[in-house]
Write an enzyme that holds these catalytic residues in place. Structure first.
Site, mmCIF file in Angstrom:
data_model
loop_
_atom_site.group_PDB
_atom_site.id
_atom_site.type_symbol
_atom_site.label_atom_id
_atom_site.label_comp_id
_atom_site.label_asym_id
_atom_site.label_seq_id
_atom_site.Cartn_x
_atom_site.Cartn_y
_atom_site.Cartn_z
ATOM 1 N N ARG A 69 -2.944 -9.988 5.573
ATOM 2 C CA ARG A 69 -3.496 -10.048 4.213
ATOM 3 C C ARG A 69 -2.431 -9.526 3.249
ATOM 4 O O ARG A 69 -2.092 -8.340 3.303
ATOM 5 C CB ARG A 69 -4.767 -9.197 4.167
ATOM 6 C CG ARG A 69 -5.474 -9.163 2.821
ATOM 7 C CD ARG A 69 -6.702 -8.254 2.895
ATOM 8 N NE ARG A 69 -7.391 -8.171 1.633
ATOM 9 C CZ ARG A 69 -7.050 -7.340 0.653
ATOM 10 N NH1 ARG A 69 -6.031 -6.530 0.796
ATOM 11 N NH2 ARG A 69 -7.725 -7.329 -0.474
ATOM 12 N N LYS A 77 0.819 -1.216 0.000
ATOM 13 C CA LYS A 77 0.000 0.000 0.000
ATOM 14 C C LYS A 77 0.852 1.265 0.000
ATOM 15 O O LYS A 77 2.055 1.212 0.235
ATOM 16 C CB LYS A 77 -0.921 -0.001 1.235
ATOM 17 C CG LYS A 77 -2.116 -0.957 1.075
ATOM 18 C CD LYS A 77 -3.063 -0.879 2.253
ATOM 19 C CE LYS A 77 -4.254 -1.819 2.033
ATOM 20 N NZ LYS A 77 -5.131 -1.845 3.204
HETATM 21 C C1 YH5 Z 1 -7.448 -4.318 4.329
HETATM 22 O O1 YH5 Z 1 -6.507 -3.602 4.697
HETATM 23 N N1 YH5 Z 1 -7.509 -3.747 1.838
HETATM 24 S S1 YH5 Z 1 -8.389 -3.741 -0.755
HETATM 25 C C2 YH5 Z 1 -5.141 1.322 -0.311
HETATM 26 C C3 YH5 Z 1 -4.092 1.425 -1.205
HETATM 27 C C4 YH5 Z 1 -3.805 0.366 -2.020
HETATM 28 C C5 YH5 Z 1 -4.516 -0.792 -1.926
HETATM 29 C C6 YH5 Z 1 -2.552 2.677 -2.462
HETATM 30 N N2 YH5 Z 1 -9.261 -5.049 1.372
HETATM 31 C C7 YH5 Z 1 -7.906 -4.362 2.980
HETATM 32 O O2 YH5 Z 1 -5.660 -3.238 -1.107
HETATM 33 N N3 YH5 Z 1 -9.617 -5.954 3.578
HETATM 34 C C8 YH5 Z 1 -8.369 -4.187 0.898
HETATM 35 O O3 YH5 Z 1 -3.368 2.577 -1.303
HETATM 36 C C9 YH5 Z 1 -8.988 -5.186 2.671
HETATM 37 N N4 YH5 Z 1 -8.124 -5.101 5.216
HETATM 38 C C10 YH5 Z 1 -9.177 -5.902 4.844
HETATM 39 N N5 YH5 Z 1 -9.779 -6.644 5.781
HETATM 40 C C11 YH5 Z 1 -7.674 -2.138 -0.784
HETATM 41 C C12 YH5 Z 1 -6.247 -2.195 -0.989
HETATM 42 C C13 YH5 Z 1 -5.541 -0.895 -1.055
HETATM 43 C C14 YH5 Z 1 -5.870 0.164 -0.248
#
Ligand code: YH5
Length: 285
Positions: free
Chosen positions: A254, A220
């Site tokens: 995760r 992230k």
């Molecule tokens: C989580 O932390 N994240 S999907 C922000 C970003 C990049 C990617 C660039 N589902 C989580 O991956 N489920 C996602 O900044 C999740 N915990 C749980 N439980 C979003 C993601 C992302 C977010």
């Protein structure tokens, strides 16, 4: 001893476990996502072989700025993959905010609901209650499209903790067994880097709620901010952050990179003599 009940699965969380990410989206920020069902299934099988305990299948991107996906599209993306993986008796989690997608995924063999809205959508708790699936309740401030515009808290740790406690008790009051509940502070979901670091440093306060803590930091933006690296060069930063979270009590991680994260956790858990890790007596001789 912490056991998570997830459908027919009982997951021993004495040592931290890895949840492998399978994106079935067109705009996944890291791996591009797999819009091809066969490729997504093959990827999931690889993650299982690499040591993932749970496979998290998502058909709607929740990255900052992402727009919503039509329910029929989400169902068409997610359900064939859940069906195929259920035939392998994998522990499958569905990453969705939509009660209809939750229900269809559970019918297709999923054992966990991972909801970034913590089952706040009308009917979501009822879907969970009517199953014996585990639920992951995540904290988010705002909504994906705008959540990173101006995140603000008086005290991020106590606010996130209070929210997760409130949602966990809403689930328990609805009849969901506490052994089925996981909580997640939601790194990057309506949080600045300072908020994310405050939550990470004080993860013990979240773990003290008494529910297993899941964290998602893999590749992230916060890892980009900590290392100055683009998304494809964030593995080392992601693993360092995952280990730091595990040390502070996180029990589910995760991640995109299952093999390397499992190796890092194995090495560290044996050094720390975490129960359930390798045979420390043999190693001591
Ligand atoms: C989580 O932390 N994240 S999907 C922000 C970003 C990049 C990617 C660039 N589902 C989580 O991956 N489920 C996602 O900044 C999740 N915990 C749980 N439980 C979003 C993601 C992302 C977010």
């Amino acid at each position: 001893m912490t056991i998570l009940k997830a459908g027919l699965h009982e997951i021993d969380l004495a040592t931290p476990r890895v949840m492998g990410i399978v994106n079935v989206t067109s705009d996944s920020f890291y791996d591009g996502g797999h819009l091809d069902t066969g490729a997504a299934i093959a990827h999931a099988k690889r993650l299982i072989a690499e040591g993932a305990t749970i496979i998290d299948v998502g058909g709607e991107s929740t990255r900052p700025g992402a727009t919503a996906v039509d329910e029929r599209d989400e169902l068409a993306r997610v359900i064939p993959i859940v069906e195929a993986l259920a035939r392998e008796s994998a522990c499958i989690s569905v990453d969705t905010m939509k009660p209809a997608v939750m229900r269809a995924a559970l019918d297709a063999g999923a054992s966990m609901i991972n909801d970034v809205r913590a089952l706040q959508a009308p009917g979501a708790i009822d879907v969970a209650r009517a199953s014996n699936a585990a639920v992951c309740l995540m904290h988010m401030q705002g909504e994906p499209r705008t959540m990173q515009h101006a995140p603000a808290y008086a005290d991020v740790v106590s606010e996130v903790r209070a929210f997760l406690q409130r949602r966990a008790h809403a689930c328990i009051d609805a009849g969901i067994a506490r052994e089925r509940i996981v909580v997640d502070p939601g790194f990057g979901f309506g949080k600045t880097l300072a908020h994310n670091l405050d939550l990470l440093r004080n993860l013990g306060d979240i773990a003290a709620l008494g529910f297993p803590v899941l964290i998602g930091v893999s590749r992230k933006s916060m890892i980009g901010a900590l290392t100055g690296r683009d998304v494809d060069a964030r593995l080392a930063g992601s693993i360092a952050t995952a280990l730091s979270a595990a040390m502070r009590g996180a029990r589910l991680l995760r991640v995109h990179d299952v093999r390397d994260t499992v190796d890092a956790l194995s090495a560290w858990s044996t050094i720390e003599r975490w129960p359930g890790s390798q045979d420390n007596r043999r190693i001591d001789q």
